[in-house]
Design an enzyme around this catalytic site. Structure first.
Site, PDB file in Angstrom:
ATOM      1  N   ARG A  21       0.803  -1.222   0.000  1.00  0.00           N
ATOM      2  CA  ARG A  21       0.000   0.000   0.000  1.00  0.00           C
ATOM      3  C   ARG A  21       0.835   1.272   0.000  1.00  0.00           C
ATOM      4  O   ARG A  21       1.905   1.335   0.613  1.00  0.00           O
ATOM      5  CB  ARG A  21      -0.941   0.018   1.206  1.00  0.00           C
ATOM      6  CG  ARG A  21      -1.994  -1.080   1.163  1.00  0.00           C
ATOM      7  CD  ARG A  21      -2.777  -1.184   2.463  1.00  0.00           C
ATOM      8  NE  ARG A  21      -3.832  -2.188   2.340  1.00  0.00           N
ATOM      9  CZ  ARG A  21      -3.661  -3.486   2.578  1.00  0.00           C
ATOM     10  NH1 ARG A  21      -2.467  -3.939   2.952  1.00  0.00           N
ATOM     11  NH2 ARG A  21      -4.670  -4.323   2.437  1.00  0.00           N
ATOM     12  N   HIS A  65      -0.821  -2.561  -4.448  1.00  0.00           N
ATOM     13  CA  HIS A  65      -0.196  -3.447  -5.434  1.00  0.00           C
ATOM     14  C   HIS A  65      -0.158  -2.856  -6.844  1.00  0.00           C
ATOM     15  O   HIS A  65      -0.401  -3.562  -7.832  1.00  0.00           O
ATOM     16  CB  HIS A  65      -0.898  -4.794  -5.447  1.00  0.00           C
ATOM     17  CG  HIS A  65      -0.733  -5.597  -4.190  1.00  0.00           C
ATOM     18  ND1 HIS A  65       0.394  -5.524  -3.413  1.00  0.00           N
ATOM     19  CD2 HIS A  65      -1.566  -6.484  -3.574  1.00  0.00           C
ATOM     20  CE1 HIS A  65       0.267  -6.336  -2.378  1.00  0.00           C
ATOM     21  NE2 HIS A  65      -0.905  -6.920  -2.443  1.00  0.00           N
ATOM     22  N   HIS A  74       2.836 -12.736  -5.241  1.00  0.00           N
ATOM     23  CA  HIS A  74       1.705 -12.834  -4.305  1.00  0.00           C
ATOM     24  C   HIS A  74       1.107 -14.242  -4.272  1.00  0.00           C
ATOM     25  O   HIS A  74      -0.116 -14.400  -4.231  1.00  0.00           O
ATOM     26  CB  HIS A  74       0.638 -11.815  -4.700  1.00  0.00           C
ATOM     27  CG  HIS A  74      -0.203 -11.334  -3.554  1.00  0.00           C
ATOM     28  ND1 HIS A  74      -1.039 -12.158  -2.844  1.00  0.00           N
ATOM     29  CD2 HIS A  74      -0.342 -10.094  -3.018  1.00  0.00           C
ATOM     30  CE1 HIS A  74      -1.666 -11.443  -1.917  1.00  0.00           C
ATOM     31  NE2 HIS A  74      -1.256 -10.188  -2.001  1.00  0.00           N
ATOM     32  N   ASP A 105      -1.596  -9.286   8.669  1.00  0.00           N
ATOM     33  CA  ASP A 105      -1.431  -8.629   7.368  1.00  0.00           C
ATOM     34  C   ASP A 105      -0.461  -7.480   7.581  1.00  0.00           C
ATOM     35  O   ASP A 105      -0.813  -6.310   7.452  1.00  0.00           O
ATOM     36  CB  ASP A 105      -2.768  -8.135   6.820  1.00  0.00           C
ATOM     37  CG  ASP A 105      -2.676  -7.690   5.355  1.00  0.00           C
ATOM     38  OD1 ASP A 105      -1.586  -7.848   4.759  1.00  0.00           O
ATOM     39  OD2 ASP A 105      -3.677  -7.190   4.816  1.00  0.00           O
ATOM     40  N   GLU A 160       5.328 -12.336   1.247  1.00  0.00           N
ATOM     41  CA  GLU A 160       5.746 -11.499   0.129  1.00  0.00           C
ATOM     42  C   GLU A 160       7.008 -10.717   0.504  1.00  0.00           C
ATOM     43  O   GLU A 160       6.948  -9.789   1.309  1.00  0.00           O
ATOM     44  CB  GLU A 160       4.631 -10.523  -0.244  1.00  0.00           C
ATOM     45  CG  GLU A 160       3.305 -11.184  -0.547  1.00  0.00           C
ATOM     46  CD  GLU A 160       2.147 -10.231  -0.375  1.00  0.00           C
ATOM     47  OE1 GLU A 160       2.026  -9.282  -1.189  1.00  0.00           O
ATOM     48  OE2 GLU A 160       1.356 -10.406   0.583  1.00  0.00           O
TER      49      GLU A 160
END
Length: 390
Positions: free
Chosen positions: A118, A143, A217, A289, A355
């Site tokens: 982000r 992304h 991803h 996350d 990631e």
């Protein structure tokens, strides 16, 4: 260890090239005078986009690992690994049709760019000039924007050489695409080595100052796609800090210690052990996350930082990278509305992502490692996934 460099130059090296792969193959001489046989990548039509563009699927196999990659989005459509009994199973989440990938919003298996993760409000200022990006995650850019690299058809060139078997994917991102400055020429190499390692080498050059943060991803479930949740997977991360986020999942700028929190994976524990703890960060994200700050920092060569293991199948994945961070996402927003190739729906926690990256919102966070790329520089990072079963 370096903590402030953005560009990392690496070269792929051959190691232990002693295995043979069945099928149509090419032979290469080794330093010891012997030869190694590699199966040639196989190409097939996967589907056609609305504008008539054909999308192909490439199949690779080496060292017991099988990989299927789409020219659309550079997507890993399937990653097959053997369990402790030698039985192969796809361990990546995805779809069995091109239409599902085009309509999807989960980024299953995709190459991510121009900027992974982000950027707050889709804005950043570089060299005194403000840039407004495509906004596709509430008020933020995620992304790369609404039509990031995951939606582009890449030029794909297969290869078999002394490093293994693989694909070179190329894409030219035009100046102004999704609001990013500069024409960016991107090259991503997927390699399967004779040991079955899956290596990703990212490279890019620009004609204007810009920001770049490339990643992959893939959602992993080492028990097998469609087998249920990953909460019993054991995860270890060599990271003593993480970057807390606000309500929009944008880093606050703090590098918080993991000690005494559910974010401490320095000793292996199951993903589900602390995921229901009422920690404010877990409540906001509905699970994990977040970006972990790797202890090793930026390195010139990939260094090991993560181990993921499924106790039931014995499948184990170790990850090494040159990058300073990793986004661990526990599949919080999978809601049962998506169906995978197994014919089973994906629900919360049915896959996880690791990631490798620079930190989210780095263009707006002066204390984070820089993601700025300038003309004459080469963006180059590498990540290696190694697999075993025990």
């Amino acid at each position: 260890m370096e903590t402030s460099r953005r560009t990392v130059l690496t070269t792929a090296a051959a190691a232990g090239l002693t295995a043979a792969v069945a099928g149509t193959s090419t032979s290469y001489a080794t330093e010891g005078g012997g030869s190694v046989h590699f199966a040639k990548p196989e190409k097939e039509l996967f589907g056609t986009l609305a504008d008539g563009t054909k999308v192909h699927r490439w199949s690779l196999a080496n060292g017991g690992t099988r990989l299927k990659v789409l020219s659309y989005g550079g997507i890993v459509q399937s990653l097959e690994l053997p369990d402790r009994h030698g039985r192969h199973r796809n361990v990546s989440l995805g779809y069995d049709s091109l239409d599902a990938y085009v309509a999807g919003t989960t980024f299953f298996g995709a190459l991510i760019g121009r900027y992974g993760n982000r950027i707050a409000r889709g804005r950043f200022t570089l060299d005194g000039k403000a840039h407004q990006l495509s906004v596709n995650d509430g008020e933020n850019s995620l992304h790369g924007g609404a039509k990031g690299f995951n939606t582009r058809v890449w030029d794909v060139e297969p290869f078999t050489d002394s490093t293994g078997v693989g694909l070179v994917l190329r894409y030219v991102s035009a100046d102004g695409e999704m609001g990013y400055p500069g024409t960016l020429r991107v090259k991503v190499t997927y390699t399967l080595t004779a040991r079955g390692d899956w290596r990703i080498d990212y490279a890019a050059r620009t004609d204007k100052a810009t920001v770049v943060n490339l990643t992959n991803h893939t959602y992993y479930n080492l028990a097998g796609e469609g087998s249920g949740d990953i909460y019993g997977h054991e995860l270890a991360l060599k990271a003593g800090r993480f970057t807390p986020t606000d309500a929009g999942l944008i880093p606050t700028g703090e590098l918080a210690k993991v000690t005494g929190t559910p974010f401490d994976f320095r000793r292996a524990k199951t993903v589900g052990e602390d995921i229901r703890v009422a920690h404010p960060q877990l409540v906001t994200a509905k699970g994990y996350d977040h970006n972990w700050v790797l202890d090793k920092g930026i390195t010139r060569r990939p260094e090991h930082f993560a181990t993921l293991r499924d106790p039931e199948s014995g499948r184990t994945m170790k990850i090494a990278t040159t990058e300073p961070g990793v986004q661990f996402y526990s599949g919080n927003f999978l809601d049962g509305t998506l169906t995978g190739p197994s014919g089973r729906t994906y629900r919360q926690g049915d896959g996880l992502c690791l990631e490798t990256q620079h930190f989210p919102d780095s263009p707006n966070q002066p204390s984070f490692p820089s993601t700025v790329l300038r003309p004459g520089e080469t963006y180059a990072t590498s990540t290696v996934h190694s697999f075993s079963a025990r």
